[in-house]
Design a protein around this motif. Structure first.
Motif, PDB file in Angstrom:
ATOM      1  N   THR A  24       0.943  -1.060   0.021  1.00 47.30           N
ATOM      2  CA  THR A  24       0.260  -0.003  -0.057  1.00 47.30           C
ATOM      3  C   THR A  24       0.989   1.309   0.027  1.00 47.30           C
ATOM      4  OG1 THR A  24      -1.605  -1.188   1.318  1.00 47.30           O
ATOM      5  CG2 THR A  24      -1.730   1.206   1.328  1.00 47.30           C
ATOM      6  N   VAL A  25       2.106   1.268   0.829  1.00 50.81           N
ATOM      7  CA  VAL A  25       2.755   2.469   0.718  1.00 50.81           C
ATOM      8  C   VAL A  25       3.730   2.585  -0.512  1.00 50.81           C
ATOM      9  CG1 VAL A  25       5.043   3.314   1.878  1.00 50.81           C
ATOM     10  CG2 VAL A  25       3.342   2.365   3.551  1.00 50.81           C
ATOM     11  N   GLU A  26       3.746   1.406  -1.008  1.00 50.80           N
ATOM     12  CA  GLU A  26       4.547   1.586  -2.461  1.00 50.80           C
ATOM     13  C   GLU A  26       3.691   2.089  -3.415  1.00 50.80           C
ATOM     14  OE1 GLU A  26       5.815  -2.465  -3.391  1.00 50.80           O
ATOM     15  OE2 GLU A  26       7.662  -2.264  -1.847  1.00 50.80           O
ATOM     16  N   GLN A  27       2.370   1.855  -3.468  1.00 48.70           N
ATOM     17  CA  GLN A  27       1.390   2.099  -4.125  1.00 48.70           C
ATOM     18  C   GLN A  27       1.231   3.782  -4.236  1.00 48.70           C
ATOM     19  OE1 GLN A  27      -0.038   0.255  -6.762  1.00 48.70           O
ATOM     20  NE2 GLN A  27      -1.084   2.253  -7.426  1.00 48.70           N
ATOM     21  N   HIS A  28       1.075   3.834  -2.972  1.00 47.72           N
ATOM     22  CA  HIS A  28       0.942   5.401  -2.419  1.00 47.72           C
ATOM     23  C   HIS A  28       1.919   6.388  -3.168  1.00 47.72           C
ATOM     24  CE1 HIS A  28      -2.859   5.342  -0.495  1.00 47.72           C
ATOM     25  NE2 HIS A  28      -2.232   4.467   0.636  1.00 47.72           N
ATOM     26  N   VAL A  29       3.306   5.901  -2.712  1.00 44.09           N
ATOM     27  CA  VAL A  29       4.295   6.403  -3.293  1.00 44.09           C
ATOM     28  C   VAL A  29       4.379   6.631  -5.011  1.00 44.09           C
ATOM     29  CG1 VAL A  29       6.847   6.319  -3.898  1.00 44.09           C
ATOM     30  CG2 VAL A  29       6.189   5.779  -1.373  1.00 44.09           C
ATOM     31  N   TYR A  30       4.079   5.491  -5.525  1.00 44.03           N
ATOM     32  CA  TYR A  30       3.743   5.493  -6.930  1.00 44.03           C
ATOM     33  C   TYR A  30       2.726   6.352  -7.513  1.00 44.03           C
ATOM     34  CZ  TYR A  30       2.711   3.977 -11.798  1.00 44.03           C
ATOM     35  OH  TYR A  30       2.621   3.872 -12.891  1.00 44.03           O
ATOM     36  N   ASP A  31       1.512   6.614  -6.716  1.00 49.33           N
ATOM     37  CA  ASP A  31       0.534   7.545  -7.136  1.00 49.33           C
ATOM     38  C   ASP A  31       0.837   8.906  -6.831  1.00 49.33           C
ATOM     39  OD1 ASP A  31      -1.095   5.336  -7.632  1.00 49.33           O
ATOM     40  OD2 ASP A  31      -2.277   5.229  -5.929  1.00 49.33           O
ATOM     41  N   LYS A  32       1.885   9.110  -5.831  1.00 47.51           N
ATOM     42  CA  LYS A  32       2.224  10.342  -5.619  1.00 47.51           C
ATOM     43  C   LYS A  32       3.095  10.814  -6.614  1.00 47.51           C
ATOM     44  CE  LYS A  32       4.412  13.160  -1.876  1.00 47.51           C
ATOM     45  NZ  LYS A  32       5.032  12.898  -0.494  1.00 47.51           N
ATOM     46  N   GLU A  33       3.882  10.087  -7.098  1.00 48.01           N
ATOM     47  CA  GLU A  33       5.010  10.246  -8.300  1.00 48.01           C
ATOM     48  C   GLU A  33       4.097  10.497  -9.579  1.00 48.01           C
ATOM     49  OE1 GLU A  33       8.167  11.054  -8.615  1.00 48.01           O
ATOM     50  OE2 GLU A  33       7.955  11.047  -6.301  1.00 48.01           O
ATOM     51  N   GLU A  34       3.201   9.799  -9.821  1.00 45.50           N
ATOM     52  CA  GLU A  34       2.379  10.131 -10.872  1.00 45.50           C
ATOM     53  C   GLU A  34       1.480  11.513 -10.811  1.00 45.50           C
ATOM     54  OE1 GLU A  34       1.323   8.200 -13.851  1.00 45.50           O
ATOM     55  OE2 GLU A  34       3.346   7.284 -13.289  1.00 45.50           O
ATOM     56  N   LEU A  35       1.011  11.699  -9.618  1.00 45.20           N
ATOM     57  CA  LEU A  35       0.471  13.105  -9.513  1.00 45.20           C
ATOM     58  C   LEU A  35       1.370  14.388  -9.632  1.00 45.20           C
ATOM     59  CD1 LEU A  35      -1.857  12.265  -6.453  1.00 45.20           C
ATOM     60  CD2 LEU A  35      -2.698  13.024  -8.684  1.00 45.20           C
ATOM     61  N   ARG A  36       2.551  14.004  -9.276  1.00 43.88           N
ATOM     62  CA  ARG A  36       3.735  15.130  -9.382  1.00 43.88           C
ATOM     63  C   ARG A  36       3.825  15.223 -10.953  1.00 43.88           C
ATOM     64  NH1 ARG A  36       7.566  13.438  -4.771  1.00 43.88           N
ATOM     65  NH2 ARG A  36       6.735  14.647  -2.799  1.00 43.88           N
ATOM     66  N   THR A  38       1.911  14.643 -13.313  1.00 43.92           N
ATOM     67  CA  THR A  38       0.793  15.246 -13.956  1.00 43.92           C
ATOM     68  C   THR A  38       0.579  16.615 -13.423  1.00 43.92           C
ATOM     69  OG1 THR A  38      -0.519  13.078 -13.928  1.00 43.92           O
ATOM     70  CG2 THR A  38      -2.048  15.317 -13.793  1.00 43.92           C
ATOM     71  N   LEU A  39       1.086  17.028 -12.493  1.00 44.02           N
ATOM     72  CA  LEU A  39       0.830  18.314 -11.948  1.00 44.02           C
ATOM     73  C   LEU A  39       1.941  19.142 -12.596  1.00 44.02           C
ATOM     74  CD1 LEU A  39       0.082  20.545 -10.067  1.00 44.02           C
ATOM     75  CD2 LEU A  39       1.707  19.597  -8.304  1.00 44.02           C
ATOM     76  N   ARG A  40       3.214  18.486 -12.981  1.00 45.06           N
ATOM     77  CA  ARG A  40       4.011  19.372 -13.656  1.00 45.06           C
ATOM     78  C   ARG A  40       3.684  19.347 -15.229  1.00 45.06           C
ATOM     79  NH1 ARG A  40       7.413  16.978 -16.621  1.00 45.06           N
ATOM     80  NH2 ARG A  40       7.530  14.861 -15.716  1.00 45.06           N
TER      81      ARG A  40
END
Length: 119
Positions: A24-36, A38-40
């Motif tokens: 779950t933590v790895e998935q959250h880290v991955y999702d966070k990177e994806e969001l970053r 997308t934001l960029r």
């Protein structure tokens, strides 16, 4: 032995929970990177759109300035046209008056010429 089995079950349960938490933590880290990412990309796109908008506003201001200048020229041309039209009318009246005068003088010249020949 039952206590040992219970401890084994508890350890297995805790290990499974730890793996799930880790996943779950790895998935959250991955999702966070994806969001970053997308934001960029969104910020870059916003920058491009903002730049295009600024250019459009500058172009609009330039075109508005040209329209104002051309409107002024058109107004001046309209005034010139009115003035020229008035002068043309005056010239036509003057030309008609001069035609009459020429006809009158031609008649007088012919009469004088006739009088001169009869002398």
């Amino acid at each position: 032995e039952a206590k040992l089995r219970l401890n084994d079950d508890t350890v297995k349960s805790l290990e499974l929970s730890a793996r799930q938490t880790s996943h779950t933590v790895e998935q959250h880290v991955y999702d966070k990177e994806e969001l970053r990412t997308t934001l960029r990309r969104t910020e870059e796109q916003l920058e491009r759109v903002s730049s295009q908008y600024k250019l459009a506003r500058e172009t609009e201001a330039e075109l508005q300035s040209k329209v104002s200048a051309l409107t002024g020229e058109l107004r001046d041309t309209g005034a010139d046209k009115g003035d020229l039209s008035s002068r043309l009318d005056e010239s036509r009246v003057e030309a008609a008056r001069l035609r009459k005068e020429v006809i009158s003088l031609s008649g007088l010249l012919e009469k004088l010429d006739g009088d001169h020949r009869s002398l």
